[in-house]
Scaffold this active site. Structure first.
Site, short mmCIF file in Angstrom:
data_model
loop_
_atom_site.label_atom_id
_atom_site.label_comp_id
_atom_site.label_asym_id
_atom_site.label_seq_id
_atom_site.Cartn_x
_atom_site.Cartn_y
_atom_site.Cartn_z
N HIS A 121 1.15 -1.22 -0.06
CA HIS A 121 0.09 0.27 -0.22
C HIS A 121 1.08 1.37 0.52
O HIS A 121 1.89 1.59 1.08
CB HIS A 121 -0.72 -0.01 1.43
CG HIS A 121 -2.48 0.84 1.12
ND1 HIS A 121 -3.18 0.53 0.34
CD2 HIS A 121 -1.92 2.54 1.80
CE1 HIS A 121 -3.87 1.96 0.71
NE2 HIS A 121 -2.92 2.80 1.23
N HIS A 167 -5.15 4.52 10.72
CA HIS A 167 -4.45 6.33 10.66
C HIS A 167 -4.91 6.66 11.20
O HIS A 167 -6.15 7.44 11.50
CB HIS A 167 -5.01 5.87 8.99
CG HIS A 167 -3.85 7.46 8.90
ND1 HIS A 167 -3.57 8.40 8.06
CD2 HIS A 167 -2.69 7.51 9.59
CE1 HIS A 167 -3.47 8.94 7.74
NE2 HIS A 167 -1.88 8.92 9.33
N ASP A 220 -6.41 16.73 9.76
CA ASP A 220 -7.35 16.43 9.28
C ASP A 220 -7.48 16.32 8.14
O ASP A 220 -7.47 16.95 6.81
CB ASP A 220 -8.99 17.87 9.32
CG ASP A 220 -8.93 18.24 11.12
OD1 ASP A 220 -8.34 17.13 11.85
OD2 ASP A 220 -10.29 18.62 11.11
N HIS A 270 -9.67 6.89 11.88
CA HIS A 270 -10.07 6.49 11.21
C HIS A 270 -9.50 5.11 9.91
O HIS A 270 -8.30 5.03 9.96
CB HIS A 270 -10.28 7.69 10.17
CG HIS A 270 -9.57 8.03 9.35
ND1 HIS A 270 -8.28 9.04 10.06
CD2 HIS A 270 -8.73 7.88 8.17
CE1 HIS A 270 -7.70 9.52 8.73
NE2 HIS A 270 -7.52 8.07 8.14
FE FE2 Z 1 -5.96 8.87 6.42
#
Ligand code: FE2
Length: 387
Positions: free
Chosen positions: A265, A302, A308, A338
């Site tokens: 990734h 993450h 943000d 998140h």
């Molecule tokens: Fe992220």
């Protein structure tokens, strides 16, 4: 902008006599940034650019932070919205903001603007999610179409004419600082390097000069300090016969962004498209997935401790998210981790490619939902990971 461009007629030497057919002088205007130290262009007007006829009463044109929204994983559902207002300015709805940047949508009913707009508060980046047309500015004609980013330096005077058919949907970003190509993509003289996901051939400046010489009453709505100031001039502001320099609006299609992929990734910086003060913009485009035999294509959880992250979902299936539609925004705030929704990680294993298209804006200071943005909040999103 990172390279020199010229259009129309200009004199061989700057700051010298350049005469119109009737013998009068063209009026030279230097449009410069950072005083005289940044990028600039020289424009040649038929009329005096200060020929103001009328100055109307300013009206507020600003948005307010909704502090009560608090710390929440946020989903703004704007998919069902077909129009957001009558004309270009009344249709611009900023949904999130901080001191560096504002982000929102614009779906005007009126397809042809009958006034000009000049944003003196910041640079603009528009993403044409739906629509096709022409942007007329002092720098000439620029054809725009679905998938284009349009970078508009502050104080550019412009108006749009969209085609009569099909929806119009713009993602609007207003930046306090200049919106630029990414520094690490450029060499010491500004040329985009071999590893850059796009190059100068992909950047489309205005392609044809467009000059309106007539006198008459022309309204320019000037945004400054969160107010709209209606200025009426005695001639069209598009009275330019030629210009040259590095400062001008341009288009870059998201479809010309060449993705960088890897065996495992790749982190979001490989998707970076623009930089500005206090934020970056990334493009997630159709690409092959990671090819390590044990690779997990879905992103990991993450915790971005000091940024943000906002994603605007443009096209395709988002394999790590459920309940997200075309036109959705998600805001994942620093302070909470998140990650992919339950079940999506296993499901992603073995997938070979994605057709997703999304625009990401990562801010270095907290981003807030505006009072306007509250209308679109999906109340179920914060608990959507709960098993
Ligand atoms: Fe992220």
């Amino acid at each position: 902008m990172a390279y020199y461009h010229r259009l129309g007629n200009i004199p061989p030497k700057r700051h010298t006599q350049f005469r119109q057919p009737d013998g009068s002088l063209y009026k030279e205007e230097l449009v410069s940034s950072k005083g005289f130290s940044g990028i600039y262009s020289n424009l040649y007007h038929i009329h005096n650019p200060n020929n103001v006829q009328k100055i109307g009463k300013p009206t507020p044109y600003d948005w307010k932070i909704a502090k009560e929204h608090g710390l929440n994983q946020t989903h703004l559902k704007t998919a069902g919205v077909s129009t957001t207002g009558k004309d270009y300015l009344s249709a611009r709805k900023m949904l999130m903001m901080n001191n560096d940047v504002m982000m929102g949508i614009c779906s005007p009913e009126q397809r042809k603007m009958d006034y000009f707009f000049k944003n003196a508060d910041g640079d603009e980046l528009l993403y044409i999610h739906d629509g096709e047309g022409v942007m007329y500015s002092q720098f000439g004609k620029l054809e725009v179409r679905q998938g284009d980013y349009i970078v508009i330096p502050r104080t550019t005077i412009y108006r749009f004419e969209f085609k009569e058919e099909g929806p119009i949907r713009l993602l609007v970003i207003e930046s306090k600082g200049p919106i630029e190509t990414v520094k690490r993509y450029r060499n010491e003289v500004g040329q985009l390097l071999e590893h850059s996901p796009y190059c100068e051939r992909d950047i489309r400046p205005p392609h044809e000069m467009y000059t309106e010489s007539e006198k008459g009453e022309y309204l320019v709505q000037i945004k400054k300090q969160g107010m709209l100031h209606p200025y009426t001039y005695g001639h069209s502001p598009l009275d330019i016969v030629g210009w040259d320099g590095y400062l001008y609006p341009y288009a870059l299609s998201i479809h010309d962004f060449e993705p960088i992929t890897g065996r495992i990734h790749q982190p979001p910086p490989v998707h970076q498209t623009f930089q500005a003060w206090g934020f970056v913009i990334c493009s997630f485009v159709p690409r092959l997935f990671d090819y390590h035999p044990l690779a997990i294509p879905a992103p990991y959880n993450h915790s971005n401790i000091d940024s943000d992250e906002i994603l605007y979902y443009a096209e395709g299936e988002f394999m790590s998210r459920k309940g997200i539609d075309r036109g959705s925004f998600t805001l994942h705030m620093g302070g909470l981790p998140h990650g992919p929704h339950p079940g999506t990680v296993e499901k992603s294993i073995g997938a070979k490619a994605t057709e997703e298209l999304a625009v990401m804006l990562d801010t270095f200071k907290p981003m807030f939902v505006t009072t306007q943005g509250l209308e679109f909040v999906d109340p179920n999103y914060p608990m959507s990971w709960t098993e």
